[in-house]
Design an enzyme around this catalytic site. Structure first.
Site, short mmCIF file in Angstrom:
data_model
loop_
_atom_site.label_atom_id
_atom_site.label_comp_id
_atom_site.label_asym_id
_atom_site.label_seq_id
_atom_site.Cartn_x
_atom_site.Cartn_y
_atom_site.Cartn_z
N SER A 157 5.09 2.73 7.87
CA SER A 157 4.28 1.51 6.87
C SER A 157 5.29 0.97 5.94
CB SER A 157 3.14 2.37 6.02
OG SER A 157 2.05 1.53 6.54
N HIS A 209 0.88 -0.73 -0.13
CA HIS A 209 -0.17 -0.20 -0.39
C HIS A 209 0.80 1.59 0.57
CE1 HIS A 209 0.03 -0.16 4.74
NE2 HIS A 209 0.17 1.28 4.19
N ASP A 237 0.09 -7.64 1.51
CA ASP A 237 0.69 -6.41 1.84
C ASP A 237 1.91 -6.36 1.52
OD1 ASP A 237 -0.19 -3.63 1.46
OD2 ASP A 237 -0.07 -3.63 3.86
#
Length: 511
Positions: A254, A127, A157
């Protein structure tokens, strides 16, 4: 129209401070080597300093080992690409700064990454880089590189990107299986666009399946509150077995590193559970043992080669056990088998309860999925089932099925497979009791959504109940097949219920 339980955050990320020049011969890093072998060559020439995980707590050594290889990733999206990063940033911070309209022109977002090979391979979250037109990687010694995407895996992911560079510092790949609840860990990233930041905490749980990748949690199922939400992109066909930590993770982490006190990478930071969009005590990282397989596959094949056991199952709890009229409340109840699949060929039957995988107890789906997710088609996995009150062991050879079963129903007929190819989704017919509970006269449960299919494009997630298609009630695969034959004015119109009982209707062009 989406509703989901947890917040998946794109990151504003910091670079990493290089601690020295490494004398490594570039041609040692053949493209034929796995990342584990590349690292063995690297650390033969550049041994890690002795870092202890016992005695008095001292995080300085682990931080010094890890931070040089954690990088800042900036992504640029064209106005047409509608990249996920800018949308998420607006949702989280737009009202705070009064930015209620989207600026014109290229959009920008950012995240973290971890260098895992001296010749420029970097792991990050899917992402973070999804749909990006341009990716730039910054190190903390003020170098920057253009990066290209080698491959992505929305199911976990994860993404593998690469820069053209040599002699880069790396983080040593650890063993996430050895990580223990209560163990101290460090989260390294670049939250809020700060310089590389390290936070400390402990592992508070392992094997967390929190429903942010490819499934929609109902509010009742959401363990972190009825008002929490997901701000990340929609992902499908999930493999979730997160390491949960209370090390502070914020927007920007992230794709960053979760390391143990020896400075070894044990996870890739991916998500937080939050009501506000900022850290509230729960962070989640993808285990590095799962990441190793995914990244090596991407490097070697450009995609992930997945094997499947070939079963559909229900995760047992007291309510499900009562509904199924069984006394066992732990494990995975086998609902169905894929014809010709590994489980059927090994001798597993409907009604068996999967209680162990590779000798380890199975309490929830993540216990099985994460183990299987590390393996290739053709690999064998040992599965223990409870049958007639006794444990039985089976060696299952994983198959690379084109149509993977969901955890609710197997795509076990020709019509189901054809429908999956048409709509990009699989379905489970509701029982009369389930219809009565939902107060509907018709309905099928969406059990799987394929990335890039019609349902994916229409943002119809797994867990939704479809009550009608093109205004025709549907209660079976045959009903769906008939209903999609005659689109309404060129569109397929789908109506149904979210898991919380709210109604929706969606129209999208027939293909």
């Amino acid at each position: 129209m989406k509703k989901i339980g947890l917040t998946l955050l794109t990151a504003f990320v910091g670079g990493a401070m290089a601690l020295g020049v490494y004398k490594v011969i570039e041609n040692k890093y053949s493209d034929g080597l796995s990342f584990e072998d590349k690292q063995k060559v690297y650390f033969t020439s550049n041994p890690m300093p002795a870092v202890s995980s016992t005695g008095d707590l001292d995080f300085t050594q682990a931080a010094a080992v890890a931070t040089p290889a954690v990088v800042y990733i900036r992504t640029t999206y064209s106005a047409k690409s509608n990249g996920g990063g800018q949308d998420q940033l607006e949702q989280m911070f737009g009202d705070m700064f009064g930015q209620r309209s989207r600026p014109q022109g290229p959009q920008m977002a950012s995240g973290s990454g971890v260098i895992i090979s001296p010749d420029g391979y970097i792991v990050t979250n899917n992402h973070v880089v999804e749909k990006a037109d341009k990716i730039t990687v910054y190190t903390n010694d003020h170098r920057y590189y253009s990066a290209k995407v080698i491959g992505t895996d929305p199911s976990t992911d994860l993404a593998l990107i690469k820069v053209s560079a040599a002699n880069l510092p790396i983080v040593k790949l650890g063993n996430s299986d050895d990580a223990k609840v209560g163990e101290w860990v460090l989260a390294v990233g670049n939250p809020f666009n700060l310089t590389s930041t390290v936070t400390a905490g402990i592992i508070s749980a392992k094997g967390r399946n929190i429903g942010i990748i490819g499934s929609e949690n109902s509010e009742d199922e959401n363990p972190f509150g009825r008002t929490s939400r997901q701000t990340g992109p929609k992902l499908n066909k999930a493999i979730e077995s997160f390491i949960q930590t209370d090390a502070a993770i914020n927007p920007g982490n992230s794709g960053g590193a979760l390391v143990n006190t020896r400075g070894e990478l044990i996870g890739i930071n991916a998500a937080i559970a939050s009501h506000t969009g900022s850290y509230e005590g729960y962070g989640f990282a993808i285990p590095v043992n799962l990441a190793k397989k995914v990244l090596n596959d991407i490097k070697k094949f450009g995609t992930v080669k997945r094997g499947y056991v070939g079963v559909s199952f229900t995760e047992l709890n007291p309510d499900n056990a009562k509904r199924l009229d069984i006394t066992t409340e732990n494990g995975l109840y086998v609902n169905d088998l894929v014809p010709g699949g590994g489980a059927e060929q090994a001798g597993i039957r409907k009604g068996d309860i999967i209680v162990k995988v590779e000798g380890q107890p199975v309490y929830e789906s993540s216990d099985l999925q994460e183990r299987v997710g590390r393996l290739q088609p053709g690999d064998k996995i040992n599965i223990t089932v409870l049958r007639d009150g006794k444990n039985k062991d089976f060696a299952v050879t994983l198959k690379g099925d084109a149509v993977a079963p969901s955890n609710r129903t197997a795509a076990n007929s020709k019509s189901a497979e054809e429908l999956f190819n048409k709509l990009g989704a699989s379905f489970h017919a509701l029982t009369p009791a389930e219809k009565n509970k939902l107060r509907v006269n018709s309905g099928v449960l969406v059990t799987q959504v394929r990335e890039g299919g019609l349902f994916d494009a229409a943002e119809i997630p797994e867990g939704v109940v479809i009550t009608s298609i093109n205004k025709v009630p549907v209660s079976s695969i045959e009903d769906i097949d008939k209903a999609i034959v005659k689109p309404i004015q060129g569109n397929i119109i789908i109506a149904g219920l979210y898991p919380d009982g709210s109604h929706f209707s969606s129209a999208f062009p027939a293909q």
